[in-house]
Design an enzyme around this catalytic site. Structure first.
Site, PDB file in Angstrom:
ATOM      1  N   LEU B 235       0.782  -1.350   0.167  1.00 28.15           N
ATOM      2  CA  LEU B 235      -0.033  -0.015   0.014  1.00 28.15           C
ATOM      3  C   LEU B 235       0.950   1.440  -0.017  1.00 28.15           C
ATOM      4  O   LEU B 235       1.759   1.525   1.004  1.00 28.15           O
ATOM      5  CB  LEU B 235      -0.895  -0.242   1.284  1.00 28.15           C
ATOM      6  CG  LEU B 235      -1.792   1.290   1.278  1.00 28.15           C
ATOM      7  CD1 LEU B 235      -2.800   1.250   0.157  1.00 28.15           C
ATOM      8  CD2 LEU B 235      -2.639   1.055   2.503  1.00 28.15           C
ATOM      9  N   ASP B 236       0.699   2.251  -1.000  1.00 27.23           N
ATOM     10  CA  ASP B 236       1.394   3.585  -1.247  1.00 27.23           C
ATOM     11  C   ASP B 236       2.838   3.515  -1.146  1.00 27.23           C
ATOM     12  O   ASP B 236       3.455   4.427  -0.674  1.00 27.23           O
ATOM     13  CB  ASP B 236       0.675   4.330   0.059  1.00 27.23           C
ATOM     14  CG  ASP B 236      -0.571   4.641   0.288  1.00 27.23           C
ATOM     15  OD1 ASP B 236      -1.358   4.771  -0.834  1.00 27.23           O
ATOM     16  OD2 ASP B 236      -1.219   5.105   1.249  1.00 27.23           O
ATOM     17  N   ALA B 237       3.104   2.128  -1.736  1.00 28.70           N
ATOM     18  CA  ALA B 237       4.738   1.991  -1.636  1.00 28.70           C
ATOM     19  C   ALA B 237       5.306   1.888  -2.889  1.00 28.70           C
ATOM     20  O   ALA B 237       6.402   1.608  -3.099  1.00 28.70           O
ATOM     21  CB  ALA B 237       5.049   0.915  -0.704  1.00 28.70           C
TER      22      ALA B 237
END
Lengths: 291, 291, 291, 291
Positions: B235-237
């Site tokens: 996530l979000d990486a």
């Protein structure tokens, strides 16, 4: 550069309610106080009211001490915070700067002081290395070399005690950690609370701790930044005073990021220090109001 | 707006060594290839060489398929990565946009598409709410409403299956999560790998996850930002394509931050999408090279 | 989005002297007025004092008209300018937008209005071309096509008369020239004085007049910008409300500059319009104070 | 800081046609040249091709002179401009700085030189006032005071002759006008053509000439800027190398604008100088290509 006229600066916070501005401005008007600059803010989450008032000193029939004494009644009436202040721009600001080997922030500050853009006294520079002794002394400023042995906790503690002593001698309005690269012990954070400004080489809360540019390169960010914040016992987590960023791209090595980031570190620290010394920064929990 | 001339775009990476540029450019020159734009980069950490070459289609005596077939030999000779590409700007780009309730990114993209600033086909818009059906259909674009029941994992899984199907129908060059507000399951991340672009409303890696503006307000940062990145299972990486920031201050409520941040979200997503569709983004591990 | 509470906004200017803030804030406090936001400025060159006060409507025992009547006495006492105002945020703002063929500013504004980020009524859109009729009407907003024949002064005059009439019908708080591309005749500048906002596609005073991006490219500047200003009879010379810039380089053609510049035009116009409608812009000679 | 490896830098322009990149890169590959950085650009208006190639010196079996001699044949074959260059990063760059009274740019440059961020020799500083002699000499750099009598043209001419002589002694790669505040006579512009960099305290072409911050304040702009450009006989009209801006508002006096602008002047000049010394700036008519 013409000397700006002398002013008294009142900073103050209290629970918000009707009539605060009227109470303060009437108090000032009663005594003929000429307000040169006034700013207000209410934090909607805590319903706390903040103000900063800059008044021409020659418009009031008394001095800063008397103003302080009289304004204390207004503060009490309004239920003000303990940390309200009346300061006098006629009192020269003193600054102690802590450095290590990196020159850019020190050069920047010395340049601003020399040109009187930042019209303060640098009482002393303290370095854990001696690299910056020359440029400091060329400005007629005392430089104290206090080595910090890396692997000797007792020696380190003694070094911090020495720094504490050197700072205490000058009772400075600000202790500037201009790339000091040492983590302050809690008791120093406590002693310098609200006066110690650090420059961190990242856009906090990104990349807390060591080697932020290496972290930034690894994450592949497209901007790097810098943060000026008050030092607290919680590493890199103190109230933020100022931040800025600069664009980087895939062609920038860590060394390039370091170089570009320095230009941001310098201005962010200089702005933060100026606002602090002009009593424009009001701390509220872990946040700041900048007037 | 005049149609830009048709071009072939070669993107390619291989271990760095002497003579790569000569090999590629000689290959092109042999066939009369007119290079319109060329960019090179070597990553010093991995010693990996990247290039993007834009060649006038009418300067070569063969089509994109033939160019691909012939260039494959050069790639092999140089030990190139599997993910090299030859694309043809004459092939119209197709985009599917996933939305929720927030209108700003969709409006922004539709405005760019209408004015042909972004000269692509929006094949479909899929929304987990129906709020944006009207504006979508006013542009003659199919809108599919696929509700995502909050507390029903099976229904949610079915909804994702439906979205997957709707996307697959169009074989789009990009799947744009324009404030979709749903976390993609790993298998969709996998299926859309390298094609799914998300806009996150913070300057990553700050404020990962939910309600980043609330987090930002609490931390007292002086800038808020947005990040366009490829979607990965983490996530979000995912690899960051573009980021930008805008200044906020103590007077900005969370609602103000949201409003200011939207202006950044829009341009960051639009830039990222343009670069992706022009084959300007080369992914290298978790980083991107933007040519 | 929750409706913000209703407020009265006072904007006001007068010669600076001691006691103005006290006079105004005491007047408000007397009637229980809860000041939500207050800003002050004194122009040192002209010694003119400016203020903007935002007061909760429900904190006062009377309505906007009564506030206006009572505040008029304070204004007179302080020697205030004729152009002071008390406005009521409960009165919905009306806007008329003038366009030509370029879609980006209109899309941007419609997007903001739809999401109620800009909570106003677009009463009408008037275009000298019909290109933007579709998107306007899709929002349920009347679109009026008023052609401007290029080489026929009489017809042009008639067209301006028609535009004037269409605008007058709505008595809008703002007339927005969203890439209208026609130079207003002096009498319209006069009629719409202080209400007509233009977006100019350069960082004024650079590149006044036609084709600013071409001028910028020729001069080899490294940034292009946009300016939102009040329209006056003096072309591109009215009081500036907002400006911003974006970086360009040698690789950017005029078309690229136009594209990048549009992203700046949109936000600069949107910010300027918001501030105008919130009564945050005070005009002082050819300058503006933005509270 | 580790010494970067020695490199040869080729900068070159010629009419665009097929095969240029292949010709240059093949020439380099033939001799085993390892290209570290390569950039290309074609100006669409003039159809002129530009390139900059950075090659590891140790990858070639000959020295810079020999490379120059051999590359001359390639240049001739391609119809290259007279102003192509092969430079050797192993040759240390020399800089002469011209100053007046203002310290900020000089401090900034000395700081960068001291930290070896800018790894050059400052051969001399020449001032028309003596204010900056101290800081210069503290760095072990010769300072020459050459007074410029305001109202005596003959004395002024003699002063310029003296400056010319002092500069000529060092044959510097760059003559930096770091707030020199004197307009160079045409013959000096000629002699230092392509080597003299000026920092102008406005975002050119806005506010040419004297007192740009006063002009900016009067016009009410919302950003002020700075421009680094090559000096030509046409005042403030030479090819622009770099520009940047900073936000100001109505509360900023001219003195505030000067202060804020200085932070921009410093970085803009430093960036421009770095790029010039790294042979990244190619002049094309009155424009620059920055590689």
């Amino acid at each position: 550069m013409p000397q700006p006229e002398r002013r008294y600066v009142i900073t103050f916070g209290c629970p918000d309610r009707t009539g605060i501005v009227a109470r303060i401005s009437s108090f000032l008007a009663e005594h003929g106080g000429w307000i040169v600059e006034a700013a207000y803010h209410t934090d909607p989450d805590t319903n706390w009211f903040f103000t900063r008032q800059e008044v021409r000193a020659d418009s009031l029939p008394f001095d800063a001490d008397e103003l302080r004494a009289r304004f204390a009644e207004v503060v009490e009436e309004l239920g003000g915070q303990a940390n309200w202040r009346v300061t006098d721009t006629g009192e020269r600001r003193r600054v102690v700067i802590l450095v290590s080997k990196e020159a850019h922030c020190l050069y920047d500050l010395l340049g601003r002081v020399t040109s009187r853009e930042l019209d303060v006294d640098v009482s002393a520079v303290v370095g854990n290395h001696a690299d910056l002794a020359g440029i400091t002394r060329a400005h007629g400023i005392p430089f104290h070399h206090v080595p910090f042995p890396a692997d000797d906790p007792a020696a380190k503690q003694a070094a911090f005690a020495r720094v504490r002593e050197l700072v205490a001698e000058h009772q400075p309005h600000a202790v500037v950690l201009a790339k000091f690269m040492q983590i302050l012990p809690p008791e120093l954070c406590q002693e310098w609370a609200g006066r110690a400004l650090n420059i961190h080489h990242s856009f906090l809360p990104s990349f807390v701790g060591a080697r932020p540019y290496h972290q930034a390169r690894r994450r592949g960010v497209k901007l790097v930044g810098a943060t000026c914040h008050y030092v607290t016992a919680d590493l890199d987590a103190g109230p933020i005073v100022e931040q800025d960023v600069i664009r980087v791209d895939h062609a920038d090595s860590v060394a390039d990021m370091v170089r570009k980031g320095r230009d941001i570190e310098k201005v962010v620290l200089a702005r933060g220090l100026r606002w602090h010394l002009e009593d424009r920064v009001l701390v509220h929990g872990n946040q700041t109001v900048i007037f």
